[in-house]
Design a protein around this motif. Structure first.
Motif, PDB file in Angstrom:
ATOM      1  N   GLU A 177     -44.420 -71.005  33.297  1.00 36.39           N
ATOM      2  CA  GLU A 177     -43.477 -70.645  34.360  1.00 36.39           C
ATOM      3  C   GLU A 177     -42.093 -70.337  33.782  1.00 36.39           C
ATOM      4  N   ALA A 178     -41.661 -71.138  32.821  1.00 35.32           N
ATOM      5  CA  ALA A 178     -40.351 -70.906  32.196  1.00 35.32           C
ATOM      6  C   ALA A 178     -40.347 -69.585  31.430  1.00 35.32           C
ATOM      7  N   ALA A 179     -41.452 -69.279  30.765  1.00 35.65           N
ATOM      8  CA  ALA A 179     -41.542 -68.023  30.006  1.00 35.65           C
ATOM      9  C   ALA A 179     -41.448 -66.821  30.949  1.00 35.65           C
ATOM     10  N   VAL A 180     -42.220 -66.848  32.022  1.00 40.11           N
ATOM     11  CA  VAL A 180     -42.197 -65.736  32.988  1.00 40.11           C
ATOM     12  C   VAL A 180     -40.818 -65.626  33.634  1.00 40.11           C
ATOM     13  N   LYS A 181     -40.236 -66.750  33.997  1.00 35.27           N
ATOM     14  CA  LYS A 181     -38.907 -66.746  34.618  1.00 35.27           C
ATOM     15  C   LYS A 181     -37.856 -66.186  33.655  1.00 35.27           C
ATOM     16  N   GLY A 182     -37.920 -66.577  32.380  1.00 36.85           N
ATOM     17  CA  GLY A 182     -36.955 -66.092  31.395  1.00 36.85           C
ATOM     18  C   GLY A 182     -37.045 -64.595  31.179  1.00 36.85           C
ATOM     19  N   VAL A 183     -38.266 -64.086  31.020  1.00 41.66           N
ATOM     20  CA  VAL A 183     -38.444 -62.649  30.796  1.00 41.66           C
ATOM     21  C   VAL A 183     -38.081 -61.862  32.052  1.00 41.66           C
ATOM     22  N   THR A 184     -38.499 -62.350  33.212  1.00 38.96           N
ATOM     23  CA  THR A 184     -38.158 -61.678  34.475  1.00 38.96           C
ATOM     24  C   THR A 184     -36.642 -61.608  34.651  1.00 38.96           C
ATOM     25  N   GLY A 185     -35.960 -62.695  34.386  1.00 38.56           N
ATOM     26  CA  GLY A 185     -34.500 -62.717  34.499  1.00 38.56           C
ATOM     27  C   GLY A 185     -33.835 -61.735  33.551  1.00 38.56           C
ATOM     28  N   LEU A 186     -34.335 -61.675  32.314  1.00 45.35           N
ATOM     29  CA  LEU A 186     -33.801 -60.727  31.328  1.00 45.35           C
ATOM     30  C   LEU A 186     -33.980 -59.296  31.815  1.00 45.35           C
ATOM     31  N   TYR A 187     -35.192 -58.962  32.239  1.00 45.44           N
ATOM     32  CA  TYR A 187     -35.485 -57.603  32.684  1.00 45.44           C
ATOM     33  C   TYR A 187     -34.659 -57.225  33.915  1.00 45.44           C
ATOM     34  N   GLN A 188     -34.581 -58.117  34.890  1.00 43.03           N
ATOM     35  CA  GLN A 188     -33.823 -57.819  36.104  1.00 43.03           C
ATOM     36  C   GLN A 188     -32.335 -57.640  35.811  1.00 43.03           C
ATOM     37  N   ALA A 189     -31.782 -58.517  34.981  1.00 40.76           N
ATOM     38  CA  ALA A 189     -30.360 -58.402  34.631  1.00 40.76           C
ATOM     39  C   ALA A 189     -30.100 -57.110  33.856  1.00 40.76           C
ATOM     40  N   GLY A 190     -30.954 -56.818  32.884  1.00 41.82           N
ATOM     41  CA  GLY A 190     -30.775 -55.611  32.078  1.00 41.82           C
ATOM     42  C   GLY A 190     -30.911 -54.343  32.894  1.00 41.82           C
ATOM     43  N   LEU A 191     -31.974 -54.247  33.672  1.00 39.43           N
ATOM     44  CA  LEU A 191     -32.183 -53.042  34.467  1.00 39.43           C
ATOM     45  C   LEU A 191     -31.129 -52.892  35.561  1.00 39.43           C
ATOM     46  N   GLY A 192     -30.724 -54.000  36.155  1.00 38.25           N
ATOM     47  CA  GLY A 192     -29.666 -53.946  37.169  1.00 38.25           C
ATOM     48  C   GLY A 192     -28.356 -53.445  36.588  1.00 38.25           C
ATOM     49  N   ASN A 193     -28.023 -53.922  35.388  1.00 34.58           N
ATOM     50  CA  ASN A 193     -26.785 -53.489  34.746  1.00 34.58           C
ATOM     51  C   ASN A 193     -26.890 -52.042  34.264  1.00 34.58           C
ATOM     52  N   LEU A 194     -28.062 -51.639  33.777  1.00 35.44           N
ATOM     53  CA  LEU A 194     -28.283 -50.252  33.368  1.00 35.44           C
ATOM     54  C   LEU A 194     -28.047 -49.323  34.554  1.00 35.44           C
ATOM     55  N   LYS A 195     -28.606 -49.665  35.688  1.00 40.56           N
ATOM     56  CA  LYS A 195     -28.428 -48.873  36.912  1.00 40.56           C
ATOM     57  C   LYS A 195     -26.948 -48.787  37.279  1.00 40.56           C
ATOM     58  N   LYS A 196     -26.288 -49.927  37.276  1.00 42.40           N
ATOM     59  CA  LYS A 196     -24.864 -49.989  37.625  1.00 42.40           C
ATOM     60  C   LYS A 196     -24.025 -49.112  36.703  1.00 42.40           C
ATOM     61  N   GLU A 197     -24.272 -49.210  35.405  1.00 40.49           N
ATOM     62  CA  GLU A 197     -23.482 -48.417  34.441  1.00 40.49           C
ATOM     63  C   GLU A 197     -23.741 -46.923  34.581  1.00 40.49           C
ATOM     64  N   LEU A 198     -24.998 -46.542  34.717  1.00 39.03           N
ATOM     65  CA  LEU A 198     -25.329 -45.114  34.762  1.00 39.03           C
ATOM     66  C   LEU A 198     -24.983 -44.464  36.093  1.00 39.03           C
ATOM     67  N   GLU A 199     -24.931 -45.248  37.143  1.00 37.37           N
ATOM     68  CA  GLU A 199     -24.539 -44.708  38.446  1.00 37.37           C
ATOM     69  C   GLU A 199     -23.037 -44.808  38.667  1.00 37.37           C
ATOM     70  N   GLY A 200     -22.343 -45.418  37.716  1.00 34.20           N
ATOM     71  CA  GLY A 200     -20.882 -45.531  37.808  1.00 34.20           C
ATOM     72  C   GLY A 200     -20.409 -46.438  38.912  1.00 34.20           C
ATOM     73  N   LYS A 201     -21.173 -47.454  39.216  1.00 33.00           N
ATOM     74  CA  LYS A 201     -20.818 -48.379  40.312  1.00 33.00           C
ATOM     75  C   LYS A 201     -20.399 -49.715  39.754  1.00 33.00           C
TER      76      LYS A 201
END
Length: 179
Positions: free
Chosen positions: A155-179
């Motif tokens: 559970e900790a492994a899945v939670k850690g990877v999910t958190g990494l992916y969500q944070a990274g992709l969310g920030n990628l979206k924010k940066e590329l959309e200029g928001k």
């Protein structure tokens, strides 16, 4: 001859121990996807930067190219969160398909509670100014034996990877959309 055979058998046992330790463990996986309002080539230009992950993943304080050439198979990077680090190798890159694959070669279960981690990031055009980014990974929990501590469970492994992916992709979206 017997001594040589015993030495060989001992060496074979030691070499196979990591595989034996994973026997019976469940291989885990996570996939996260985000739609980005930006052209696929622009998104791919950000994602492909194997020595620039710290520019779009929150929390990574340094991305150091250890060996090889950026964005070429075989390149090795060391990612830092403050003084802690882990090491990754670029294992496959398809510029035309906008897909890259990498794996962790030196784990740090205190940063990401996984072992035997490999990952794929891909970018797909969904129109002139819309892209879909998918990030998926396969791994085992950070403690390959029975009764892992709470921070090294499946559970900790899945939670850690999910958190990494969500944070990274969310920030990628924010940066590329200029928001």
């Amino acid at each position: 001859m017997i001594k040589t055979l015993k030495t060989f058998m001992g060496a074979a046992l030691v070499i196979s121990m990591p595989v034996m330790a994973l026997d019976g463990l469940e291989k885990l996986s996570v996939t996260e996807t985000v739609t980005v309002d930006a052209p696929a080539k622009q998104v791919w230009g950000k994602v492909i930067s194997f020595d620039g992950l710290d520019s779009w993943i929150p929390g990574i304080t340094k991305n150091e190219l250890v060996s090889g050439v950026p964005n070429e198979v075989g390149a090795v990077r060391k990612l830092y969160v403050d003084d802690a680090s882990l090491t990754e190798e670029l294992t496959d890159l398809d510029d035309k398909a906008m897909t890259l694959k990498y794996r962790i070669t030196k784990d740090n279960v205190d940063l990401l509670p996984v072992t035997h981690y490999s990952s794929t990031i891909s970018v797909v055009s969904k129109g002139d100014n819309v892209s879909e980014v998918s990030w998926s990974g396969e791994f085992y929990r950070g403690f390959p034996e029975s009764n892992p501590p709470d921070y090294l469970t499946d559970e900790a492994a899945v939670k850690g990877v999910t958190g990494l992916y969500q944070a990274g992709l969310g920030n990628l979206k924010k940066e590329l959309e200029g928001k």
